[in-house]
Design a protein around this motif. Structure first.
Motif, PDB file in Angstrom:
ATOM      1  N   GLU A  71       0.739  -1.134   0.002  1.00 43.24           N
ATOM      2  CA  GLU A  71      -0.044   0.048  -0.035  1.00 43.24           C
ATOM      3  C   GLU A  71       0.812   1.209   0.189  1.00 43.24           C
ATOM      4  O   GLU A  71       2.066   1.227   0.481  1.00 43.24           O
ATOM      5  CB  GLU A  71      -0.803   0.228   1.121  1.00 43.24           C
ATOM      6  CG  GLU A  71      -2.003  -1.073   1.292  1.00 43.24           C
ATOM      7  CD  GLU A  71      -2.928  -0.767   0.175  1.00 43.24           C
ATOM      8  OE1 GLU A  71      -3.425   0.164  -0.084  1.00 43.24           O
ATOM      9  OE2 GLU A  71      -3.340  -2.024  -0.587  1.00 43.24           O
ATOM     10  N   PHE A  72       0.562   2.224  -0.847  1.00 41.69           N
ATOM     11  CA  PHE A  72       1.236   3.507  -0.813  1.00 41.69           C
ATOM     12  C   PHE A  72       0.328   4.701  -0.766  1.00 41.69           C
ATOM     13  O   PHE A  72      -0.902   4.590  -0.726  1.00 41.69           O
ATOM     14  CB  PHE A  72       1.806   3.668  -2.168  1.00 41.69           C
ATOM     15  CG  PHE A  72       2.745   2.785  -2.574  1.00 41.69           C
ATOM     16  CD1 PHE A  72       4.237   2.822  -2.004  1.00 41.69           C
ATOM     17  CD2 PHE A  72       2.605   1.473  -3.239  1.00 41.69           C
ATOM     18  CE1 PHE A  72       4.906   1.588  -2.256  1.00 41.69           C
ATOM     19  CE2 PHE A  72       3.325   0.640  -3.565  1.00 41.69           C
ATOM     20  CZ  PHE A  72       4.697   0.683  -3.008  1.00 41.69           C
ATOM     21  N   SER A  73       0.839   6.077  -0.048  1.00 42.37           N
ATOM     22  CA  SER A  73       0.174   7.070  -0.169  1.00 42.37           C
ATOM     23  C   SER A  73       0.031   7.663  -1.442  1.00 42.37           C
ATOM     24  O   SER A  73       0.548   7.345  -2.300  1.00 42.37           O
ATOM     25  CB  SER A  73       0.925   8.037   0.873  1.00 42.37           C
ATOM     26  OG  SER A  73       1.440   7.575   2.079  1.00 42.37           O
ATOM     27  N   ASN A  74      -1.134   8.438  -1.542  1.00 39.02           N
ATOM     28  CA  ASN A  74      -1.445   8.953  -2.856  1.00 39.02           C
ATOM     29  C   ASN A  74      -1.102  10.414  -3.040  1.00 39.02           C
ATOM     30  O   ASN A  74      -1.572  11.705  -2.592  1.00 39.02           O
ATOM     31  CB  ASN A  74      -3.266   9.147  -3.142  1.00 39.02           C
ATOM     32  CG  ASN A  74      -3.479   9.537  -4.378  1.00 39.02           C
ATOM     33  OD1 ASN A  74      -2.601   9.902  -5.309  1.00 39.02           O
ATOM     34  ND2 ASN A  74      -4.698   9.537  -4.810  1.00 39.02           N
ATOM     35  N   LEU A  75       0.139  10.292  -3.304  1.00 35.53           N
ATOM     36  CA  LEU A  75       1.156  11.493  -3.338  1.00 35.53           C
ATOM     37  C   LEU A  75       0.916  12.331  -5.070  1.00 35.53           C
ATOM     38  O   LEU A  75       1.115  13.403  -5.041  1.00 35.53           O
ATOM     39  CB  LEU A  75       2.764  11.350  -3.767  1.00 35.53           C
ATOM     40  CG  LEU A  75       3.125  10.677  -2.172  1.00 35.53           C
ATOM     41  CD1 LEU A  75       4.782  10.647  -2.356  1.00 35.53           C
ATOM     42  CD2 LEU A  75       2.767  11.482  -1.040  1.00 35.53           C
ATOM     43  N   ARG A  76       0.200  11.522  -5.671  1.00 33.31           N
ATOM     44  CA  ARG A  76      -0.259  12.184  -7.142  1.00 33.31           C
ATOM     45  C   ARG A  76      -1.276  13.467  -6.683  1.00 33.31           C
ATOM     46  O   ARG A  76      -1.045  14.452  -7.434  1.00 33.31           O
ATOM     47  CB  ARG A  76      -0.729  11.401  -8.168  1.00 33.31           C
ATOM     48  CG  ARG A  76       0.172  10.526  -8.680  1.00 33.31           C
ATOM     49  CD  ARG A  76      -0.544   9.663  -9.642  1.00 33.31           C
ATOM     50  NE  ARG A  76      -0.880   9.961 -11.123  1.00 33.31           N
ATOM     51  CZ  ARG A  76      -0.110  10.099 -12.080  1.00 33.31           C
ATOM     52  NH1 ARG A  76       0.905   9.381 -12.092  1.00 33.31           N
ATOM     53  NH2 ARG A  76      -0.605  10.861 -13.245  1.00 33.31           N
TER      54      ARG A  76
END
Length: 369
Positions: A178-183
């Motif tokens: 899982e990743f943070s939504n940096l876009r």
């Protein structure tokens, strides 16, 4: 009983060599007691201190700075150092003669030679001579790529050396977690095609070529945007180039970040337009994250990337060719996916940081035996 090893590095901020040291220390078992000496403070020192690793900072921006010799000597004696491991020529130049005088063996890891093609003949010869001296003062020289070792052999007759390729933390750099939504954080939309640059903003990394390449690519397809993450002595010059090309809205910038996997997850293509490298940690991290790659043919890069199989390789100083590669990935989505999968497979097979720590530990013990 664990051996006390002084791990010496030029700076305490997080760059390729510093990321290597973080992972190297994390992978040591109870046979090694690492103690870190850096010549500046920074995020790496903070991270190591939080882990319980003893760190010392002796401030200097100069190689071979005799003003700090006494401090380093006292530190080595006080910590009962049995072996010194210098990472990079700047670090080695400040400890090599001290190690020899105290009869303490030194290991030197070459993270890319300090001589390279953009220097004048005199400067290049001087740097090659200094590298030769450092290698002669070292009990063992570790090259991070075979190309690096060959360059040393051809340039100044490097003799005793081994190759231990860099590795990375494959749990941290796992594209399936899982990743943070940096876009969203950086203001990119789903339609944007984001080219990423992650590294020090210095001459070595050619950030001005990167900025120009984005401007050229946007002339042909407005979906091209960019994320530039890093710090260095060319920050202001790079920001000025962004302004001159009118790219303020399209090239987002950020200082160094600790969430590099999230940054890589947010981009579509990773660009490494360096003029020289040993074996770029940032490149290996992007490969592990299954990114499409646009790179230049530096020593280590040529050994891990095959053109039109695991990435696209362009010549040095050619921003127009970088731009064409971005557009090729944008217009051929299957290349983006297939090359990324091949790059990731290469990392999983060869570049686990645990393997590096084990090999380096064996080097330490072989020397002390």
């Amino acid at each position: 009983m664990a051996i006390n090893v002084l791990e010496v590095i030029r700076q305490g901020q997080v760059g390729g060599g510093e990321s290597h040291l973080l992972d190297l220390i994390a992978g040591f078992d109870n046979r090694v007691n690492p103690i870190v000496l850096s010549f500046t403070g920074g995020q790496m020192i903070d991270a190591l201190t939080q882990r319980g690793v003893k760190c010392h900072v002796v401030n200097t921006s100069h190689p071979f700075d005799v003003r700090i010799t006494r401090q380093i000597k006292e530190l080595i004696l006080r910590e009962n150092i049995q072996l010194i491991h210098a990472h990079g020529s700047r670090a080695a130049s400040n400890v090599a003669f001290i190690a020899r005088k105290l009869h303490i063996p030194m290991v030197y890891t070459v993270h890319g030679w300090s001589f390279h093609q953009d220097q004048s003949f005199f400067i290049k010869r001087l740097r090659a001579w200094s590298e030769k001296i450092i290698c002669k003062l070292s009990k063992e020289v570790i090259c991070v790529s075979e190309s690096n070792r060959i360059t040393g052999q051809k340039t100044f007759g490097l003799k005793h050396s081994i190759v231990i390729e860099n590795g990375i933390n494959l749990t941290k750099f796992n594209p399936h977690r899982e990743f943070s939504n940096l876009r969203n954080e950086f203001g990119f939309t789903d339609e944007d095609f984001v080219i990423g640059f992650v590294g020090r903003i210095t001459l070595q990394k050619a950030p001005l070529d990167f900025v120009k390449s984005i401007a050229l690519a946007r002339q042909k397809d407005k979906r091209i945007k960019a994320l530039l993450v890093g710090q260095g002595d060319m920050e202001e010059e790079t920001k000025e180039a962004i302004r001159l090309y009118g790219m303020e809205k399209y090239i987002r910038t950020s200082p160094f970040r600790s969430d590099v996997p999230d940054v890589l997850h947010a981009i579509d293509v990773f660009c490494l337009p360096s003029l020289w490298e040993g074996l770029s940690i940032a490149l290996l991290e992007a490969m592990a994250m299954k990114k499409a790659l646009v790179v230049t043919p530096t020593d280590g890069t040529k050994e891990v990337i095959t053109h039109q199989q695991s990435g696209l390789i362009v010549d040095f100083g050619k921003p127009e060719e970088l731009a064409e590669c971005y557009l090729a990935y944008l217009h051929h989505p299957k290349w983006k996916e297939d090359y990324g999968v091949t790059a990731m497979s290469t990392i999983q097979e060869r570049f686990n940081s645990r393997r590096v720590s084990q090999q380096v530990t064996e080097v330490y013990y072989d020397i002390l035996r």
